[in-house]
Design a protein around this motif. Structure first.
Motif, PDB file in Angstrom:
ATOM      1  N   GLU A 151       0.834  -1.207   0.000  1.00  0.00           N
ATOM      2  CA  GLU A 151       0.000   0.000   0.000  1.00  0.00           C
ATOM      3  C   GLU A 151       0.867   1.254   0.000  1.00  0.00           C
ATOM      4  OE1 GLU A 151      -2.829   0.037   3.137  1.00  0.00           O
ATOM      5  OE2 GLU A 151      -3.957  -1.680   2.381  1.00  0.00           O
ATOM      6  N   ALA A 152       1.922   1.253   0.799  1.00  0.00           N
ATOM      7  CA  ALA A 152       2.807   2.419   0.861  1.00  0.00           C
ATOM      8  C   ALA A 152       3.501   2.648  -0.478  1.00  0.00           C
ATOM      9  CB  ALA A 152       3.840   2.231   1.971  1.00  0.00           C
ATOM     10  N   ALA A 153       3.894   1.566  -1.149  1.00  0.00           N
ATOM     11  CA  ALA A 153       4.568   1.697  -2.443  1.00  0.00           C
ATOM     12  C   ALA A 153       3.615   2.234  -3.503  1.00  0.00           C
ATOM     13  CB  ALA A 153       5.136   0.346  -2.872  1.00  0.00           C
ATOM     14  N   VAL A 154       2.364   1.769  -3.487  1.00  0.00           N
ATOM     15  CA  VAL A 154       1.375   2.285  -4.442  1.00  0.00           C
ATOM     16  C   VAL A 154       1.130   3.766  -4.188  1.00  0.00           C
ATOM     17  CG1 VAL A 154      -1.039   2.147  -5.176  1.00  0.00           C
ATOM     18  CG2 VAL A 154       0.273   0.049  -4.820  1.00  0.00           C
ATOM     19  N   ALA A 155       1.008   4.152  -2.920  1.00  0.00           N
ATOM     20  CA  ALA A 155       0.801   5.565  -2.581  1.00  0.00           C
ATOM     21  C   ALA A 155       1.981   6.411  -3.040  1.00  0.00           C
ATOM     22  CB  ALA A 155       0.585   5.716  -1.076  1.00  0.00           C
ATOM     23  N   ALA A 156       3.194   5.901  -2.841  1.00  0.00           N
ATOM     24  CA  ALA A 156       4.382   6.644  -3.270  1.00  0.00           C
ATOM     25  C   ALA A 156       4.390   6.816  -4.784  1.00  0.00           C
ATOM     26  CB  ALA A 156       5.644   5.915  -2.809  1.00  0.00           C
ATOM     27  N   GLY A 157       3.957   5.780  -5.505  1.00  0.00           N
ATOM     28  CA  GLY A 157       3.882   5.883  -6.956  1.00  0.00           C
ATOM     29  C   GLY A 157       2.875   6.928  -7.405  1.00  0.00           C
ATOM     30  N   LEU A 158       1.745   6.995  -6.724  1.00  0.00           N
ATOM     31  CA  LEU A 158       0.734   8.004  -7.063  1.00  0.00           C
ATOM     32  C   LEU A 158       1.256   9.413  -6.794  1.00  0.00           C
ATOM     33  CD1 LEU A 158      -2.477   6.273  -5.657  1.00  0.00           C
ATOM     34  CD2 LEU A 158      -1.862   6.576  -8.063  1.00  0.00           C
ATOM     35  N   LEU A 159       1.958   9.584  -5.686  1.00  0.00           N
ATOM     36  CA  LEU A 159       2.530  10.895  -5.376  1.00  0.00           C
ATOM     37  C   LEU A 159       3.556  11.312  -6.426  1.00  0.00           C
ATOM     38  CD1 LEU A 159       3.005  10.668  -1.501  1.00  0.00           C
ATOM     39  CD2 LEU A 159       1.513  12.261  -2.729  1.00  0.00           C
ATOM     40  N   GLU A 160       4.368  10.358  -6.856  1.00  0.00           N
ATOM     41  CA  GLU A 160       5.372  10.662  -7.877  1.00  0.00           C
ATOM     42  C   GLU A 160       4.705  11.070  -9.189  1.00  0.00           C
ATOM     43  OE1 GLU A 160       9.092   8.457 -10.213  1.00  0.00           O
ATOM     44  OE2 GLU A 160       8.131   7.507  -8.485  1.00  0.00           O
ATOM     45  N   GLN A 161       3.650  10.351  -9.560  1.00  0.00           N
ATOM     46  CA  GLN A 161       2.941  10.681 -10.793  1.00  0.00           C
ATOM     47  C   GLN A 161       2.249  12.041 -10.687  1.00  0.00           C
ATOM     48  OE1 GLN A 161       2.635   9.051 -13.800  1.00  0.00           O
ATOM     49  NE2 GLN A 161       4.272   7.695 -13.109  1.00  0.00           N
ATOM     50  N   VAL A 201     -13.417 -11.484 -16.672  1.00  0.00           N
ATOM     51  CA  VAL A 201     -12.026 -11.789 -16.337  1.00  0.00           C
ATOM     52  C   VAL A 201     -11.615 -10.915 -15.153  1.00  0.00           C
ATOM     53  CG1 VAL A 201      -9.648 -11.823 -17.168  1.00  0.00           C
ATOM     54  CG2 VAL A 201     -11.539 -12.361 -18.735  1.00  0.00           C
ATOM     55  N   PRO A 202     -11.268 -11.513 -14.012  1.00  0.00           N
ATOM     56  CA  PRO A 202     -10.944 -10.709 -12.825  1.00  0.00           C
ATOM     57  C   PRO A 202      -9.862  -9.668 -13.067  1.00  0.00           C
ATOM     58  CG  PRO A 202     -11.230 -13.002 -12.202  1.00  0.00           C
ATOM     59  CD  PRO A 202     -11.266 -12.966 -13.699  1.00  0.00           C
ATOM     60  N   MET A 203      -8.833 -10.013 -13.852  1.00  0.00           N
ATOM     61  CA  MET A 203      -7.755  -9.057 -14.080  1.00  0.00           C
ATOM     62  C   MET A 203      -8.245  -7.854 -14.886  1.00  0.00           C
ATOM     63  SD  MET A 203      -4.623  -8.423 -13.318  1.00  0.00           S
ATOM     64  CE  MET A 203      -3.850  -9.985 -12.892  1.00  0.00           C
ATOM     65  N   ASP A 204      -9.140  -8.097 -15.840  1.00  0.00           N
ATOM     66  CA  ASP A 204      -9.696  -6.983 -16.613  1.00  0.00           C
ATOM     67  C   ASP A 204     -10.537  -6.074 -15.724  1.00  0.00           C
ATOM     68  OD1 ASP A 204      -8.488  -8.042 -18.846  1.00  0.00           O
ATOM     69  OD2 ASP A 204     -10.325  -8.934 -19.660  1.00  0.00           O
ATOM     70  N   ASP A 205     -11.342  -6.684 -14.860  1.00  0.00           N
ATOM     71  CA  ASP A 205     -12.153  -5.885 -13.942  1.00  0.00           C
ATOM     72  C   ASP A 205     -11.270  -5.106 -12.971  1.00  0.00           C
ATOM     73  OD1 ASP A 205     -14.422  -6.781 -15.158  1.00  0.00           O
ATOM     74  OD2 ASP A 205     -15.031  -8.148 -13.555  1.00  0.00           O
ATOM     75  N   LEU A 206     -10.192  -5.736 -12.517  1.00  0.00           N
ATOM     76  CA  LEU A 206      -9.280  -5.051 -11.606  1.00  0.00           C
ATOM     77  C   LEU A 206      -8.684  -3.822 -12.279  1.00  0.00           C
ATOM     78  CD1 LEU A 206      -7.599  -4.799  -9.021  1.00  0.00           C
ATOM     79  CD2 LEU A 206      -5.955  -6.409 -10.023  1.00  0.00           C
ATOM     80  N   ARG A 207      -8.258  -3.971 -13.515  1.00  0.00           N
ATOM     81  CA  ARG A 207      -7.681  -2.832 -14.233  1.00  0.00           C
ATOM     82  C   ARG A 207      -8.703  -1.700 -14.378  1.00  0.00           C
ATOM     83  NH1 ARG A 207      -3.549  -1.477 -17.450  1.00  0.00           N
ATOM     84  NH2 ARG A 207      -2.601  -3.526 -17.144  1.00  0.00           N
ATOM     85  N   ALA A 208      -9.955  -2.048 -14.694  1.00  0.00           N
ATOM     86  CA  ALA A 208     -10.989  -1.023 -14.844  1.00  0.00           C
ATOM     87  C   ALA A 208     -11.232  -0.302 -13.523  1.00  0.00           C
ATOM     88  CB  ALA A 208     -12.280  -1.660 -15.354  1.00  0.00           C
ATOM     89  N   GLN A 209     -11.245  -1.044 -12.420  1.00  0.00           N
ATOM     90  CA  GLN A 209     -11.445  -0.419 -11.116  1.00  0.00           C
ATOM     91  C   GLN A 209     -10.269   0.475 -10.741  1.00  0.00           C
ATOM     92  OE1 GLN A 209     -12.426  -4.375  -9.275  1.00  0.00           O
ATOM     93  NE2 GLN A 209     -13.912  -3.159  -8.147  1.00  0.00           N
ATOM     94  N   VAL A 210      -9.066  -0.002 -11.009  1.00  0.00           N
ATOM     95  CA  VAL A 210      -7.885   0.807 -10.701  1.00  0.00           C
ATOM     96  C   VAL A 210      -7.907   2.098 -11.511  1.00  0.00           C
ATOM     97  CG1 VAL A 210      -5.364   0.917 -10.880  1.00  0.00           C
ATOM     98  CG2 VAL A 210      -6.464  -1.137  -9.968  1.00  0.00           C
ATOM     99  N   ARG A 211      -8.326   2.013 -12.774  1.00  0.00           N
ATOM    100  CA  ARG A 211      -8.393   3.228 -13.593  1.00  0.00           C
ATOM    101  C   ARG A 211      -9.381   4.229 -13.000  1.00  0.00           C
ATOM    102  NH1 ARG A 211      -6.373   5.098 -17.866  1.00  0.00           N
ATOM    103  NH2 ARG A 211      -5.392   3.119 -18.454  1.00  0.00           N
ATOM    104  N   GLN A 212     -10.527   3.762 -12.548  1.00  0.00           N
ATOM    105  CA  GLN A 212     -11.491   4.673 -11.925  1.00  0.00           C
ATOM    106  C   GLN A 212     -10.901   5.342 -10.689  1.00  0.00           C
ATOM    107  OE1 GLN A 212     -15.026   2.297 -11.235  1.00  0.00           O
ATOM    108  NE2 GLN A 212     -15.988   3.068 -13.089  1.00  0.00           N
ATOM    109  N   ILE A 213     -10.209   4.567  -9.877  1.00  0.00           N
ATOM    110  CA  ILE A 213      -9.628   5.111  -8.646  1.00  0.00           C
ATOM    111  C   ILE A 213      -8.539   6.130  -8.968  1.00  0.00           C
ATOM    112  CG2 ILE A 213      -8.285   4.531  -6.586  1.00  0.00           C
ATOM    113  CD1 ILE A 213      -9.726   1.738  -6.716  1.00  0.00           C
ATOM    114  N   VAL A 214      -7.653   5.773  -9.895  1.00  0.00           N
ATOM    115  CA  VAL A 214      -6.548   6.666 -10.243  1.00  0.00           C
ATOM    116  C   VAL A 214      -7.070   7.939 -10.908  1.00  0.00           C
ATOM    117  CG1 VAL A 214      -4.511   6.914 -11.726  1.00  0.00           C
ATOM    118  CG2 VAL A 214      -4.836   4.829 -10.380  1.00  0.00           C
ATOM    119  N   ASP A 215      -8.020   7.795 -11.831  1.00  0.00           N
ATOM    120  CA  ASP A 215      -8.588   8.981 -12.482  1.00  0.00           C
ATOM    121  C   ASP A 215      -9.258   9.891 -11.451  1.00  0.00           C
ATOM    122  OD1 ASP A 215      -7.705   8.072 -14.906  1.00  0.00           O
ATOM    123  OD2 ASP A 215      -9.674   7.426 -15.642  1.00  0.00           O
TER     124      ASP A 215
END
Length: 227
Positions: A151-161, A201-215
Motif C-alpha cells: 500500500e505504501a509503495a502504491v501511494a508513493a507511486g501516485l505521489l510521484e505521478q 475476467v478478474p484481471m480486466d475488472d481489476l484494471r478497470a477499477q484501478v483506472r477509476q480510482i486513479v482517475d
C-alpha cells in the motif's frame, strides 16, 4: 588452544559470523518444514493437507513442527508470505519500467491475484487468516507487513505521478487511493476463488477499477490547482 581460552583478538570475524550447530540444525529443520508444507499445499490444497503429513514429509516430530509454526494456518501463511514476497518484488520491478499510472498500480497489485491462479483455495484461506487470524502470530504479522508495504509503495507511486503532472502533493489522498486499489485487488481475489461474476475476467475488472480510482485521485488533485 580452545576458543574459550583465545583472546578476543584471536577469534576471527568469520568464526563469530558462522552459525553454531544448534542454529544450523534449526535452519535445516525450518527449511525442511517449509519445503514440505509448500509442496503439499501446492499439490493438495489447504483442505487436503494435515500437519501430520507435513511433519512426516519434513521428517520431524509433531512437537518440533509446532515450534516453527503454531498451526496449519500458520504454515500456510509462512509458505504464501514467501511466495507473495517474491511476486511483489517481480511486480515492483515491472512497474519501474512503466509510465502510465494505471499500468504501474496494476503491475504492483496484480501478483496478489496471480497467486490465486495457482491455487485459489490456498489464497482464500491466506486472505482470511490475514484479516481474522489471531493477533500476534508471527507469520500473520509478516503477511500484514508485506501488504502494508505494498500500500505504501502504491501511494508513493501516485505521489510521484502527481508531481510529474504538476499537481499538488497530498499524501493522505494518495494513501486513501492506495487502500482503495488494494481493496479492489482483494475483492478480485475473492471473486476468483468463489466463481462470482462468471464470464468476467478478474484481471480486466481489476484494471478497470484501478483506472477509476486513479482517475478520481488525479481529478481531485486537479481541482486544487497546480502544486
Amino acid at each position: 588452544m580452545s576458543k574459550l581460552s583465545q583472546s578476543p583478538s584471536m577469534i576471527t570475524t568469520d568464526a563469530l559470523a558462522r552459525p553454531g550447530r544448534r542454529d544450523r540444525n534449526m535452519q535445516d529443520k525450518h527449511g525442511r518444514i517449509f519445503q514440505a508444507a509448500a509442496a503439499l499445499f501446492e499439490a493438495h490444497g489447504y483442505a487436503g493437507v494435515t500437519t501430520q503429513a507435513i511433519s512426516e514429509r519434513a521428517d520431524v516430530g509433531a512437537g518440533t513442527l509446532f515450534r516453527y509454526a503454531s498451526s496449519k494456518d500458520e504454515l500456510l501463511l509462512m509458505v504464501l508470505n514467501q511466495a507473495l514476497r517474491a511476486a511483489l518484488a517481480q511486480g515492483a520491478a515491472r512497474a519501474r519500467g512503466l509510465r502510465d499510472p494505471v499500468d504501474i498500480a496494476v503491475a504492483m497489485v496484480a501478483p496478489i491475484l496471480q497467486l490465486g491462479g495457482r491455487h485459489a483455495e490456498n489464497l482464500a484461506v491466506y486472505q482470511r487468516q490475514l484479516m481474522f487470524g489471531a493477533p500476534g502470530e508471527k507469520y500473520r504479522n509478516e503477511g500484514l507487513a508485506l501488504l502494508a508495504g505494498l500500500e505504501a509503495a502504491v501511494a508513493a507511486g501516485l505521489l510521484e505521478q502527481a508531481g510529474a503532472r504538476g499537481l499538488p502533493a497530498r499524501p493522505e489522498l494518495a494513501r486513501v487511493a492506495s487502500i482503495s486499489i488494494f481493496g479492489a485487488a482483494h475483492l478480485a481475489v475473492s471473486r476468483a476463488s468463489t466463481g462470482a461474476h462468471p464470464g468476467h475476467v478478474p484481471m480486466d475488472d481489476l484494471r478497470a477499477q484501478v483506472r477509476q480510482i486513479v482517475d478520481g485521485y488525479f481529478a481531485g488533485l486537479a481541482t486544487e490547482g497546480p502544486a
